[in-house]
Scaffold this active site. Structure first.
Site, short mmCIF file in Angstrom:
data_model
loop_
_atom_site.label_atom_id
_atom_site.label_comp_id
_atom_site.label_asym_id
_atom_site.label_seq_id
_atom_site.Cartn_x
_atom_site.Cartn_y
_atom_site.Cartn_z
N SER A 161 0.83 -1.12 0.12
CA SER A 161 0.11 0.02 0.00
C SER A 161 0.95 1.14 -0.13
O SER A 161 1.81 1.20 0.53
CB SER A 161 -0.91 0.05 1.28
OG SER A 161 -1.66 1.19 1.42
N TYR A 170 2.00 2.14 9.44
CA TYR A 170 1.51 1.01 8.39
C TYR A 170 2.12 1.52 7.05
O TYR A 170 2.97 0.48 6.55
CB TYR A 170 0.23 1.33 8.08
CG TYR A 170 -0.32 0.41 7.00
CD1 TYR A 170 -0.60 -0.84 7.14
CD2 TYR A 170 -0.91 1.04 5.91
CE1 TYR A 170 -1.00 -1.69 6.16
CE2 TYR A 170 -1.42 0.35 4.93
CZ TYR A 170 -1.81 -0.95 4.81
OH TYR A 170 -2.09 -1.62 3.91
#
Length: 259
Positions: A161, A170
């Site tokens: 991502s 993340y």
């Protein structure tokens, strides 16, 4: 490899290790069903305590139904509970899968630690856990695959991502994951291993609010959000005999979301 030898290879028993399996509507579940339909036996890695602390909660019935569906397709399946923040557990997973199913030639990294926080409010503990799960575990699983790869070679696909704003641990850990996966294509190519990172963009797996869904759909030139099946179709190609020549790539497959 000739077309005939590709066909011979595809007809042989094959086993894949798939991480991040949990919710029925999740990406990993769609990948599992697609691979099972293509003849893969599966080791499904899950971690129930992670689901418990997420908004969707624990879903034991979802996993049981997925196992039933894989077996209904005639494939063997084993479920492995594993805390990927533990380096010893990550190292053991490929061995556990191989003991149950035979040599593992496919590795799909669909797991992630994902807790929203930005530069100013991320804790050191949260930062370290994201890197333990999203980066270190991925490296160790790739290493484990390479150390027992069959002579016919293998495939690695990792879901990634580029969402990092207000999601710093993340997103930054996914960036590190990309580099490891792409490096594996070069370092492990002599073993017949292809390795790719796949960025599917925003995929509607049930986590979106109506507002988020509406906003993201408006940004899609296709007029719809990605679905787990869209991701599964790319993964099954990359793990299939026709996908072996694609390696060392960061593949963006998001319906034009990034354009």
């Amino acid at each position: 490899m000739t077309p005939s030898s590709q066909q011979d290879q595809s007809s042989q028993p094959k086993a894949a290790l798939l991480t991040g399996v949990g919710r029925r509507e999740g990406i990993a579940a769609a990948i599992a069903l697609a691979l099972a339909a293509d003849g893969w036996d599966l080791a499904l890695v899950t971690w129930t305590p992670y689901d418990r602390r997420m908004t969707w909660g624990e879903r034991p019935d979802d996993l049981a139904r997925l196992v039933d569906d894989v077996e209904a397709l005639g494939r063997r399946v084993v479920v492995l509970e594993a805390d990927l923040s533990d380096p010893d557990v990550a190292l053991q997973l490929v061995t556990r899968a191989a003991d149950a199913l035979g040599p593992v030639s496919g590795l799909v990294l669909s797991h992630s630690e994902s807790v929203d926080s930005g530069i100013l409010d991320t804790t050191v503990e949260a930062f370290d856990r994201h890197y333990d799960v999203n980066v270190r575990a991925a490296w160790l699983l790739i290493k484990g695959l390479a150390e027992q790869i069959p002579e016919s070679g293998g495939r690695i696909v990792a879901l990634t991502s580029d969402h990092v704003v207000d999601n710093m641990p993340y997103g930054s850990s996914k960036g590190a994951l990309d580099r490891i996966v792409i490096a594996a294509a070069r370092e492990l190519g002599h073993l017949g291993i292809s390795s790719n990172a796949l960025n599917p963009g925003p995929v509607d797996t049930g986590w979106m609010s109506d507002e988020v869904r509406e906003t993201l759909t408006a940004m899609q030139p296709t007029g719809r959000l990605g679905l787990p099946g869209d991701v599964a179709n790319i993964v099954r190609f990359l793990l299939g005999p026709e996908g072996g020549w694609v390696s060392g790539q960061l593949i963006v497959s998001n319906g034009g979301f990034n354009v």
